[in-house]
Structures are given as structure tokens and as C-alpha cells.
Design a protein around this motif. Structure first.
Motif, PDB file in Angstrom:
ATOM      1  N   TYR A   1      24.637   3.723 -25.768  1.00  0.00           N
ATOM      2  CA  TYR A   1      23.287   3.858 -25.217  1.00  0.00           C
ATOM      3  C   TYR A   1      22.872   2.591 -24.478  1.00  0.00           C
ATOM      4  O   TYR A   1      23.102   1.483 -24.938  1.00  0.00           O
ATOM      5  CB  TYR A   1      22.282   4.146 -26.336  1.00  0.00           C
ATOM      6  CG  TYR A   1      20.847   4.089 -25.859  1.00  0.00           C
ATOM      7  CD1 TYR A   1      20.270   5.177 -25.209  1.00  0.00           C
ATOM      8  CD2 TYR A   1      20.084   2.940 -26.037  1.00  0.00           C
ATOM      9  CE1 TYR A   1      18.968   5.115 -24.746  1.00  0.00           C
ATOM     10  CE2 TYR A   1      18.779   2.876 -25.590  1.00  0.00           C
ATOM     11  CZ  TYR A   1      18.224   3.960 -24.942  1.00  0.00           C
ATOM     12  OH  TYR A   1      16.936   3.904 -24.480  1.00  0.00           O
TER      13      TYR A   1
ATOM     14  N   ASN B   1      20.574  10.556 -16.615  1.00  0.00           N
ATOM     15  CA  ASN B   1      19.701   9.730 -17.430  1.00  0.00           C
ATOM     16  C   ASN B   1      19.062  10.581 -18.521  1.00  0.00           C
ATOM     17  O   ASN B   1      19.161  11.802 -18.520  1.00  0.00           O
ATOM     18  CB  ASN B   1      18.637   9.039 -16.562  1.00  0.00           C
ATOM     19  CG  ASN B   1      17.828  10.025 -15.769  1.00  0.00           C
ATOM     20  OD1 ASN B   1      17.286  10.979 -16.306  1.00  0.00           O
ATOM     21  ND2 ASN B   1      17.734   9.810 -14.461  1.00  0.00           N
ATOM     22  N   CYS B   2      18.430   9.920 -19.460  1.00  0.00           N
ATOM     23  CA  CYS B   2      17.833  10.630 -20.590  1.00  0.00           C
ATOM     24  C   CYS B   2      16.796  11.668 -20.135  1.00  0.00           C
ATOM     25  O   CYS B   2      16.682  12.723 -20.742  1.00  0.00           O
ATOM     26  CB  CYS B   2      17.197   9.633 -21.561  1.00  0.00           C
ATOM     27  SG  CYS B   2      18.401   8.565 -22.388  1.00  0.00           S
TER      28      CYS B   2
ATOM     29  N   CYS C   1      18.467  14.967 -19.488  1.00  0.00           N
ATOM     30  CA  CYS C   1      19.434  15.377 -20.502  1.00  0.00           C
ATOM     31  C   CYS C   1      18.873  16.547 -21.310  1.00  0.00           C
ATOM     32  O   CYS C   1      17.671  16.614 -21.590  1.00  0.00           O
ATOM     33  CB  CYS C   1      19.731  14.198 -21.437  1.00  0.00           C
ATOM     34  SG  CYS C   1      20.852  14.603 -22.794  1.00  0.00           S
TER      35      CYS C   1
ATOM     36  N   ILE D   1      16.866  15.587 -24.705  1.00  0.00           N
ATOM     37  CA  ILE D   1      15.584  14.873 -24.717  1.00  0.00           C
ATOM     38  C   ILE D   1      14.459  15.806 -25.154  1.00  0.00           C
ATOM     39  O   ILE D   1      14.525  17.016 -24.951  1.00  0.00           O
ATOM     40  CB  ILE D   1      15.280  14.254 -23.334  1.00  0.00           C
ATOM     41  CG1 ILE D   1      14.169  13.212 -23.397  1.00  0.00           C
ATOM     42  CG2 ILE D   1      14.911  15.323 -22.338  1.00  0.00           C
ATOM     43  CD1 ILE D   1      14.606  11.886 -23.907  1.00  0.00           C
TER      44      ILE D   1
ATOM     45  N   CYS E   1      14.541  11.939 -28.982  1.00  0.00           N
ATOM     46  CA  CYS E   1      15.824  12.512 -28.607  1.00  0.00           C
ATOM     47  C   CYS E   1      16.483  13.105 -29.837  1.00  0.00           C
ATOM     48  O   CYS E   1      16.427  12.513 -30.922  1.00  0.00           O
ATOM     49  CB  CYS E   1      16.723  11.435 -28.005  1.00  0.00           C
ATOM     50  SG  CYS E   1      18.400  12.013 -27.656  1.00  0.00           S
TER      51      CYS E   1
ATOM     52  N   VAL F   1      13.783   7.098 -27.017  1.00  0.00           N
ATOM     53  CA  VAL F   1      14.713   6.550 -26.022  1.00  0.00           C
ATOM     54  C   VAL F   1      14.000   6.394 -24.689  1.00  0.00           C
ATOM     55  O   VAL F   1      13.020   7.083 -24.410  1.00  0.00           O
ATOM     56  CB  VAL F   1      15.959   7.448 -25.843  1.00  0.00           C
ATOM     57  CG1 VAL F   1      16.734   7.549 -27.136  1.00  0.00           C
ATOM     58  CG2 VAL F   1      15.595   8.825 -25.344  1.00  0.00           C
TER      59      VAL F   1
ATOM     60  N   TRP G   1      20.638   6.140 -20.945  1.00  0.00           N
ATOM     61  CA  TRP G   1      21.799   7.033 -20.943  1.00  0.00           C
ATOM     62  C   TRP G   1      22.620   6.751 -22.190  1.00  0.00           C
ATOM     63  O   TRP G   1      22.636   5.639 -22.698  1.00  0.00           O
ATOM     64  CB  TRP G   1      22.656   6.787 -19.710  1.00  0.00           C
ATOM     65  CG  TRP G   1      23.915   7.591 -19.683  1.00  0.00           C
ATOM     66  CD1 TRP G   1      24.068   8.846 -19.170  1.00  0.00           C
ATOM     67  CD2 TRP G   1      25.205   7.226 -20.192  1.00  0.00           C
ATOM     68  NE1 TRP G   1      25.371   9.273 -19.325  1.00  0.00           N
ATOM     69  CE2 TRP G   1      26.087   8.287 -19.960  1.00  0.00           C
ATOM     70  CE3 TRP G   1      25.685   6.094 -20.839  1.00  0.00           C
ATOM     71  CZ2 TRP G   1      27.429   8.244 -20.342  1.00  0.00           C
ATOM     72  CZ3 TRP G   1      27.015   6.063 -21.222  1.00  0.00           C
ATOM     73  CH2 TRP G   1      27.872   7.146 -20.965  1.00  0.00           C
ATOM     74  N   CYS G   2      23.321   7.778 -22.709  1.00  0.00           N
ATOM     75  CA  CYS G   2      24.308   7.585 -23.764  1.00  0.00           C
ATOM     76  C   CYS G   2      25.454   8.558 -23.521  1.00  0.00           C
ATOM     77  O   CYS G   2      25.340   9.480 -22.708  1.00  0.00           O
ATOM     78  CB  CYS G   2      23.705   7.744 -25.159  1.00  0.00           C
ATOM     79  SG  CYS G   2      23.530   9.436 -25.729  1.00  0.00           S
TER      80      CYS G   2
ATOM     81  N   TRP H   1      25.147  12.465 -23.312  1.00  0.00           N
ATOM     82  CA  TRP H   1      24.351  13.073 -22.237  1.00  0.00           C
ATOM     83  C   TRP H   1      24.936  14.417 -21.821  1.00  0.00           C
ATOM     84  O   TRP H   1      26.129  14.555 -21.617  1.00  0.00           O
ATOM     85  CB  TRP H   1      24.308  12.136 -21.022  1.00  0.00           C
ATOM     86  CG  TRP H   1      23.491  12.677 -19.882  1.00  0.00           C
ATOM     87  CD1 TRP H   1      22.166  12.523 -19.693  1.00  0.00           C
ATOM     88  CD2 TRP H   1      23.963  13.468 -18.786  1.00  0.00           C
ATOM     89  NE1 TRP H   1      21.774  13.168 -18.549  1.00  0.00           N
ATOM     90  CE2 TRP H   1      22.857  13.758 -17.974  1.00  0.00           C
ATOM     91  CE3 TRP H   1      25.207  13.963 -18.424  1.00  0.00           C
ATOM     92  CZ2 TRP H   1      22.946  14.508 -16.815  1.00  0.00           C
ATOM     93  CZ3 TRP H   1      25.301  14.716 -17.276  1.00  0.00           C
ATOM     94  CH2 TRP H   1      24.186  14.974 -16.467  1.00  0.00           C
TER      95      TRP H   1
END
Length: 101
Positions: free
Chosen positions: A52, A62-63, A66, A69, A80, A88, A93-94, A97
Motif C-alpha cells: 500500500y 487508485n483506491c 477500486c 473501496i 476499505c 485509505v 493503491w495496494c 486493487w
């Protein structure tokens, strides 16, 4: 190639569901609001495990876009499903995603 991507997305969503059900039991009773949650840090062990970052280098991943989220569109920090009890950054981002459908 398409089947591999679909399997990956299925596995990511499955992992998120398992994590959410086991770690976030209390969140199912009371919906989380980002303002009530501590912000996820990049030093958090789970954040490190999923790579992350608060700011993604790829503006298309990006979150905020996603599938995992939660919360209100436009909020800078949001809950999240992967990180129960933490908010988040929408620009983050992780590796879990998954593009919103």
C-alpha cells in the motif's frame, strides 16, 4: 490471458471477503465512516504486505476506482474492505486493487 486476469480478480475479491469477514466482524454491525477511522499508514504490517502507498504512480489504478473501496465518492480518506478499521487515501493503491465494474 483473459482467464488468468479473471482468476486473479476472483482470488483478490475472495481474499478480501475472507479478511473482511474474519477481521472486520464489528464493522458489519456498525458501518464505518472514514472520519471515525484512523488513517492507514504505509508502515502498517498489512499495508506493507499488500504494498500500500498513499499516492499511486498510475493515475488509472487508485483506491478511488477500486471495487473494494467503501464510503462516499470524492472523500479523500475512505474505508476499505481490505483494511478493516482503517481509512485509505483515495489516491492510494495496494496490490489487492481490482477495477470497479
Amino acid at each position: 490471458m483473459k482467464k488468468t486476469a479473471n482468476r486473479r480478480n476472483f482470488l483478490k475479491l475472495g481474499l478480501a471477503s475472507v479478511i473482511g469477514m474474519t477481521v472486520g466482524k464489528d464493522l458489519l454491525v456498525k458501518p464505518a465512516h472514514a472520519a471515525d477511522l484512523p488513517q492507514l499508514t504505509e508502515d502498517d504490517p498489512q499495508a506493507k504486505a499488500l504494498q500500500y502507498v498513499h499516492q499511486t504512480p498510475d493515475s488509472e489504478k487508485n483506491c478511488a476506482n477500486c471495487a473494494l473501496i467503501q464510503g462516499n465518492d470524492g472523500d479523500e480518506w475512505r474505508p476499505c474492505g481490505i483494511f478493516p478499521g482503517k481509512a485509505v487515501n483515495a489516491n492510494g493503491w495496494c496490490s489487492a486493487w481490482v477495477k470497479k465494474p
